[in-house]
Write a protein that holds these residues in place. Structure first.
Motif, mmCIF file in Angstrom:
data_model
loop_
_atom_site.group_PDB
_atom_site.id
_atom_site.type_symbol
_atom_site.label_atom_id
_atom_site.label_comp_id
_atom_site.label_asym_id
_atom_site.label_seq_id
_atom_site.Cartn_x
_atom_site.Cartn_y
_atom_site.Cartn_z
ATOM 1 N N UNK A 8 -3.244 1.012 -5.407
ATOM 2 C CA UNK A 8 -2.498 2.240 -5.148
ATOM 3 C C UNK A 8 -2.808 3.257 -6.219
ATOM 4 N N UNK A 9 -2.226 4.408 -6.190
ATOM 5 C CA UNK A 9 -1.265 4.812 -5.173
ATOM 6 C C UNK A 9 -1.960 5.191 -3.864
ATOM 7 N N UNK A 55 7.602 6.140 10.063
ATOM 8 C CA UNK A 55 8.302 5.261 9.126
ATOM 9 C C UNK A 55 7.375 4.126 8.684
ATOM 10 N N UNK A 56 6.589 3.599 9.613
ATOM 11 C CA UNK A 56 5.635 2.542 9.263
ATOM 12 C C UNK A 56 4.604 3.049 8.260
ATOM 13 N N UNK A 57 4.154 4.279 8.432
ATOM 14 C CA UNK A 57 3.179 4.850 7.498
ATOM 15 C C UNK A 57 3.774 4.972 6.097
ATOM 16 N N UNK A 61 2.295 3.046 2.951
ATOM 17 C CA UNK A 61 1.922 3.840 1.775
ATOM 18 C C UNK A 61 2.523 3.252 0.503
ATOM 19 N N UNK A 62 3.726 2.738 0.586
ATOM 20 C CA UNK A 62 4.420 2.232 -0.592
ATOM 21 C C UNK A 62 4.103 0.767 -0.913
ATOM 22 N N UNK A 67 4.636 -4.116 -4.098
ATOM 23 C CA UNK A 67 4.034 -5.361 -4.549
ATOM 24 C C UNK A 67 4.151 -5.471 -6.069
ATOM 25 N N UNK A 68 3.740 -4.418 -6.773
ATOM 26 C CA UNK A 68 3.771 -4.439 -8.235
ATOM 27 C C UNK A 68 5.193 -4.596 -8.761
#
Length: 101
Positions: A8-9, A55-57, A61-62, A67-68
């Motif tokens: 990411x980001x 909303x899925x996007x 994206x996040x 994860x981190x």
């Protein structure tokens, strides 16, 4: 721990196609496409198109940040609070594609 996915980001953008299909693109900081989501408008209120794809996007994206943060929480809980974090590590392994449990 080294991950196998794009770092990411991540960003996202939405665009309408002349055909009426909308496309949401999620991409990395170099502009490399992570995924494209094609969708038809579900509802349009005052010119604003809404759908679960948007909303899925946002969720996709996040993903690197989540994860981190989850990895950091697991380490902190384990080291400082003695909490069993096996469930978190199993979830992170699934995110890396290393487990189907």
């Amino acid at each position: 721990m080294e991950t196998k996915f794009t770092k990411g980001p991540w960003q996202q953008s939405h665009r309408a196609q002349p055909s009426g299909i909308h496309v949401t693109q999620v991409y990395d900081d170099k502009g490399k496409t992570i995924c494209d989501l094609s969708w038809h408008a579900v509802n349009e209120v005052e010119g604003i198109t809404t759908t679960d794809r948007e909303a899925n996007a946002h969720l996709i994206k996040m993903a690197p940040d989540m994860y981190a943060e989850l990895e950091s929480i697991a380490i902190s809980m384990e080291c400082y609070h003695g909490v069993d974090t096996n469930a978190i590590y199993k979830l992170l392994a699934k995110a890396r594609g290393e487990s189907n449990d």
